[in-house]
Each structure stands twice: as C-alpha cells, then as structure tokens.
Design a protein around this motif. Structure first.
Motif, PDB file in Angstrom:
ATOM      1  N   TYR A  61       0.867  -1.219  -0.076  1.00  0.00           N
ATOM      2  CA  TYR A  61      -0.057  -0.020  -0.086  1.00  0.00           C
ATOM      3  C   TYR A  61       0.791   1.307  -0.063  1.00  0.00           C
ATOM      4  O   TYR A  61       0.768   2.269  -0.792  1.00  0.00           O
ATOM      5  N   ASP A  62       1.689   1.377   0.789  1.00  0.00           N
ATOM      6  CA  ASP A  62       2.857   2.386   1.026  1.00  0.00           C
ATOM      7  C   ASP A  62       3.448   2.558  -0.493  1.00  0.00           C
ATOM      8  O   ASP A  62       3.690   3.700  -0.977  1.00  0.00           O
ATOM      9  N   SER A  63       4.327   1.470  -1.182  1.00  0.00           N
ATOM     10  CA  SER A  63       4.685   1.433  -2.263  1.00  0.00           C
ATOM     11  C   SER A  63       3.769   1.961  -3.490  1.00  0.00           C
ATOM     12  O   SER A  63       4.110   2.771  -4.259  1.00  0.00           O
ATOM     13  N   THR A  64       2.607   1.600  -3.514  1.00  0.00           N
ATOM     14  CA  THR A  64       1.558   2.144  -4.241  1.00  0.00           C
ATOM     15  C   THR A  64       1.432   3.579  -4.401  1.00  0.00           C
ATOM     16  O   THR A  64       1.281   4.340  -5.445  1.00  0.00           O
ATOM     17  N   VAL A  65       1.043   4.202  -3.175  1.00  0.00           N
ATOM     18  CA  VAL A  65       0.594   5.406  -2.713  1.00  0.00           C
ATOM     19  C   VAL A  65       1.962   6.363  -3.133  1.00  0.00           C
ATOM     20  O   VAL A  65       1.793   7.332  -3.995  1.00  0.00           O
ATOM     21  N   LYS A  66       3.046   5.744  -2.987  1.00  0.00           N
ATOM     22  CA  LYS A  66       4.277   6.622  -3.114  1.00  0.00           C
ATOM     23  C   LYS A  66       4.446   6.525  -4.803  1.00  0.00           C
ATOM     24  O   LYS A  66       4.661   7.831  -5.232  1.00  0.00           O
ATOM     25  N   ALA A  67       4.056   5.354  -5.443  1.00  0.00           N
ATOM     26  CA  ALA A  67       4.190   5.595  -6.939  1.00  0.00           C
ATOM     27  C   ALA A  67       3.188   6.194  -7.627  1.00  0.00           C
ATOM     28  O   ALA A  67       3.554   7.014  -8.460  1.00  0.00           O
ATOM     29  N   LEU A  68       2.096   6.356  -7.000  1.00  0.00           N
ATOM     30  CA  LEU A  68       1.052   7.213  -7.679  1.00  0.00           C
ATOM     31  C   LEU A  68       1.103   8.703  -7.456  1.00  0.00           C
ATOM     32  O   LEU A  68       1.055   9.443  -8.037  1.00  0.00           O
ATOM     33  N   ASP A  69       1.554   8.802  -6.224  1.00  0.00           N
ATOM     34  CA  ASP A  69       2.025  10.301  -5.801  1.00  0.00           C
ATOM     35  C   ASP A  69       3.194  11.060  -6.895  1.00  0.00           C
ATOM     36  O   ASP A  69       3.211  11.687  -7.082  1.00  0.00           O
ATOM     37  N   GLU A  70       4.057  10.082  -7.034  1.00  0.00           N
ATOM     38  CA  GLU A  70       5.262  10.314  -7.875  1.00  0.00           C
ATOM     39  C   GLU A  70       4.862  10.538  -9.219  1.00  0.00           C
ATOM     40  O   GLU A  70       5.380  11.422 -10.106  1.00  0.00           O
ATOM     41  N   HIS A  71       3.827   9.782  -9.790  1.00  0.00           N
ATOM     42  CA  HIS A  71       3.315   9.827 -11.082  1.00  0.00           C
ATOM     43  C   HIS A  71       1.934  10.981 -11.333  1.00  0.00           C
ATOM     44  O   HIS A  71       1.314  10.943 -12.151  1.00  0.00           O
ATOM     45  N   GLU A  72       1.830  11.249 -10.131  1.00  0.00           N
ATOM     46  CA  GLU A  72       0.691  12.366 -10.013  1.00  0.00           C
ATOM     47  C   GLU A  72      -0.663  11.744 -10.489  1.00  0.00           C
ATOM     48  O   GLU A  72      -1.522  12.368 -11.284  1.00  0.00           O
ATOM     49  N   VAL A  73      -0.880  10.597 -10.008  1.00  0.00           N
ATOM     50  CA  VAL A  73      -1.929  10.153 -10.246  1.00  0.00           C
ATOM     51  C   VAL A  73      -3.216  10.048  -9.033  1.00  0.00           C
ATOM     52  O   VAL A  73      -2.770   9.689  -7.815  1.00  0.00           O
ATOM     53  N   VAL A  74      -4.252  10.581  -9.465  1.00  0.00           N
ATOM     54  CA  VAL A  74      -5.284  10.783  -8.390  1.00  0.00           C
ATOM     55  C   VAL A  74      -6.482   9.795  -8.492  1.00  0.00           C
ATOM     56  O   VAL A  74      -6.916   9.436  -9.732  1.00  0.00           O
ATOM     57  N   ILE A  75      -6.771   8.848  -7.661  1.00  0.00           N
ATOM     58  CA  ILE A  75      -7.490   7.737  -7.776  1.00  0.00           C
ATOM     59  C   ILE A  75      -9.036   8.073  -7.217  1.00  0.00           C
ATOM     60  O   ILE A  75      -9.261   8.849  -6.021  1.00  0.00           O
ATOM     61  N   ASP A  76     -10.171   8.269  -7.748  1.00  0.00           N
ATOM     62  CA  ASP A  76     -11.452   8.685  -7.467  1.00  0.00           C
ATOM     63  C   ASP A  76     -11.934   7.327  -6.779  1.00  0.00           C
ATOM     64  O   ASP A  76     -12.275   6.338  -7.400  1.00  0.00           O
ATOM     65  N   PRO A  77     -12.334   7.599  -5.321  1.00  0.00           N
ATOM     66  CA  PRO A  77     -12.763   6.315  -4.933  1.00  0.00           C
ATOM     67  C   PRO A  77     -14.384   6.204  -5.405  1.00  0.00           C
ATOM     68  O   PRO A  77     -14.615   4.863  -5.303  1.00  0.00           O
ATOM     69  N   ASP A  78     -14.998   6.946  -5.850  1.00  0.00           N
ATOM     70  CA  ASP A  78     -16.189   6.668  -6.513  1.00  0.00           C
ATOM     71  C   ASP A  78     -16.134   5.576  -7.632  1.00  0.00           C
ATOM     72  O   ASP A  78     -16.832   4.723  -7.979  1.00  0.00           O
ATOM     73  N   ARG A  79     -15.081   6.219  -8.502  1.00  0.00           N
ATOM     74  CA  ARG A  79     -14.683   5.391  -9.679  1.00  0.00           C
ATOM     75  C   ARG A  79     -14.121   4.175  -9.265  1.00  0.00           C
ATOM     76  O   ARG A  79     -14.493   3.082 -10.238  1.00  0.00           O
ATOM     77  N   LEU A  80     -13.492   4.015  -8.384  1.00  0.00           N
ATOM     78  CA  LEU A  80     -12.957   2.663  -8.084  1.00  0.00           C
ATOM     79  C   LEU A  80     -14.039   1.802  -7.457  1.00  0.00           C
ATOM     80  O   LEU A  80     -13.821   0.619  -7.810  1.00  0.00           O
ATOM     81  N   ARG A  81     -14.807   2.421  -6.672  1.00  0.00           N
ATOM     82  CA  ARG A  81     -16.088   1.756  -6.133  1.00  0.00           C
ATOM     83  C   ARG A  81     -16.920   1.132  -7.531  1.00  0.00           C
ATOM     84  O   ARG A  81     -17.457   0.144  -7.595  1.00  0.00           O
ATOM     85  N   GLU A  82     -17.020   1.995  -8.423  1.00  0.00           N
ATOM     86  CA  GLU A  82     -17.861   1.576  -9.544  1.00  0.00           C
ATOM     87  C   GLU A  82     -17.266   0.555 -10.302  1.00  0.00           C
ATOM     88  O   GLU A  82     -17.790  -0.462 -11.007  1.00  0.00           O
ATOM     89  N   LEU A  83     -15.895   0.605 -10.425  1.00  0.00           N
ATOM     90  CA  LEU A  83     -14.978  -0.434 -11.110  1.00  0.00           C
ATOM     91  C   LEU A  83     -15.366  -1.813 -10.126  1.00  0.00           C
ATOM     92  O   LEU A  83     -15.364  -3.007 -10.929  1.00  0.00           O
ATOM     93  N   GLY A  84     -15.262  -1.470  -8.967  1.00  0.00           N
ATOM     94  CA  GLY A  84     -15.423  -2.921  -8.488  1.00  0.00           C
ATOM     95  C   GLY A  84     -16.845  -3.469  -8.407  1.00  0.00           C
ATOM     96  O   GLY A  84     -16.874  -4.759  -8.639  1.00  0.00           O
TER      97      GLY A  84
END
Length: 223
Positions: free
Chosen positions: A48-71
């Motif tokens: 989780y920490d590595s993923t958050v760090k990688a997403l932060d480095e690439h400036e990727v913002v995850i929308d919880p609603d879209r993630l929930r919709e994907l699930g």
C-alpha cells in the motif's frame, strides 16, 4: 472395585490428554493464523505504501467513487469472466488438438516447396521477373495504354495463329527455310523463271499467293 476405579481414572486421564492436545493444536493453529495475518498485514502495508508513493510520484489521483464503480462492474461481470475463461480453455484445447494437424500441413507444404524448387519453379519465376523488368524498362506507360486498347485484337490474332492448320503451315515454312542453303542459292534467268512457272507446284504457289492477296484486300475493304 479398586480395579474399576483405576480404569475409570485412566480413561478420564486419556480423555483429558486428548482435550489438552486438541486445545494445544488449536492454540498453535491460532498462533500460526495470527502470524500469517501479521505477515500479510506487513506485506499489505508495504504494498500500500509503495503504491501510494508511486501514484504520488506520477501524480495519479484515484477517485474513490470510480474505484467503487469499477469494483461493482467487476462483480457484475464475474459470469462474463467465467465465460471468457471457458472460451480460452476451449481455444487452448482446440490448439492442442489441431497442433498435430498443423504440423502435418507444414511438413506437406515444406515437401511441396522443396519439390517445386527441385523442378525449377522458383528459378523460372525469378527469370520471369527479369522478363517483366525488361518490359517495364523498355516500354513506356503510353505503350502499355496502347496495348490495353488493342489487347482484344492481339488476342484474336494469337487465337487465329494457334489454329492447327495455321501452325502446321508455319511449321512447314520454318522447316523449308531451315533446310535451304541460304548462302548457296542458285541464280535464275528470266527464261528459267518462266520455265519454272509452268511447273504444277509453282502454279499452285502462285494460285495460293493470288488468293491470299485477294482475300486480304477484300477483308481490308470490309474493315
């Protein structure tokens, strides 16, 4: 009486030992499960920490609603995923069954290609390509256009030339020419020519020539 009591105590001790062993096994299992959960938690936290760090480095913002919709969509399409896996399995089975047939086809094709090479097919095609190259080099686009305009006439001429009687006449003419000694042709005087003209074969040749010229002139007038 004493023996009976002793047996009961022994049986009771055996049951107690069994219970204690079961409890100990459950404790060990629980401890193993706790250790596993702890290890998974540590790994999960690191991931989780590595993923958050990688997403932060690439400036990727995850929308919880879209993630929930994907699930939700993934959950709704579990049946489709199962069908896809079944189809993939069928395709793999087909490929496994068709493998020997494909190998036989490849072997047959290779054998035929080798036979064609031995017979000179490829060498012929290569030389034929040289013919095409010479045609393209020596003729212009306008020549090809004129050929296309007159291709029907050319094909009719070729068709007429390939008639059996025409081919036989041409073959006879070629044979006669080949048998002649062109470097030692005798000289004919006018008197000798007139005498030769009276021979039946010369009269027949003159008749053929006159008939040919007459028919040729008539066809030209009609065309």
């Amino acid at each position: 009486m004493a023996d009976n009591t002793t047996q009961q105590i022994a049986a009771l001790n055996e049951k107690v030992d069994t219970i204690l062993e079961y409890v100990n096994q459950q404790r060990l299992k629980s401890q193993s499960l706790d250790d596993l959960i702890a290890d998974v938690s540590i790994v999960g936290k690191d991931v989780y920490d590595s993923t958050v760090k990688a997403l932060d480095e690439h400036e990727v913002v995850i929308d919880p609603d879209r993630l929930r919709e994907l699930g939700i969509r993934l959950a709704q399409n579990i049946g489709n995923f199962s069908s896809i896996l079944d189809t993939l399995g069928s395709v793999l089975d087909l490929m496994r069954d068709a493998g020997p047939i494909a190998n036989e086809m490849i072997i047959d094709a290779t054998t035929k290609l080798h036979a064609f090479e031995q017979k000179g097919y490829f060498a012929f095609i290569k030389e034929f390509g040289q013919i095409i190259d010479n045609i393209i080099t020596h003729y212009s686009v306008e020549d090809v256009r004129l050929l296309a305009d007159n291709v029907v006439t050319i094909m009719d001429t070729v068709k007429n030339l390939t008639q059996p009687e025409v081919l036989k006449s041409v073959d006879n003419a070629v044979k006669v020419f080949a048998s002649m000694e062109t470097e030692d042709i005798p000289q004919y005087s006018l008197f000798r020519v007139m005498r030769e003209m009276n021979k039946p074969e010369m009269k027949k040749a003159l008749g053929f020539l006159v008939t040919f010229m007459r028919n040729l002139s008539r066809d030209e007038r009609h065309s």
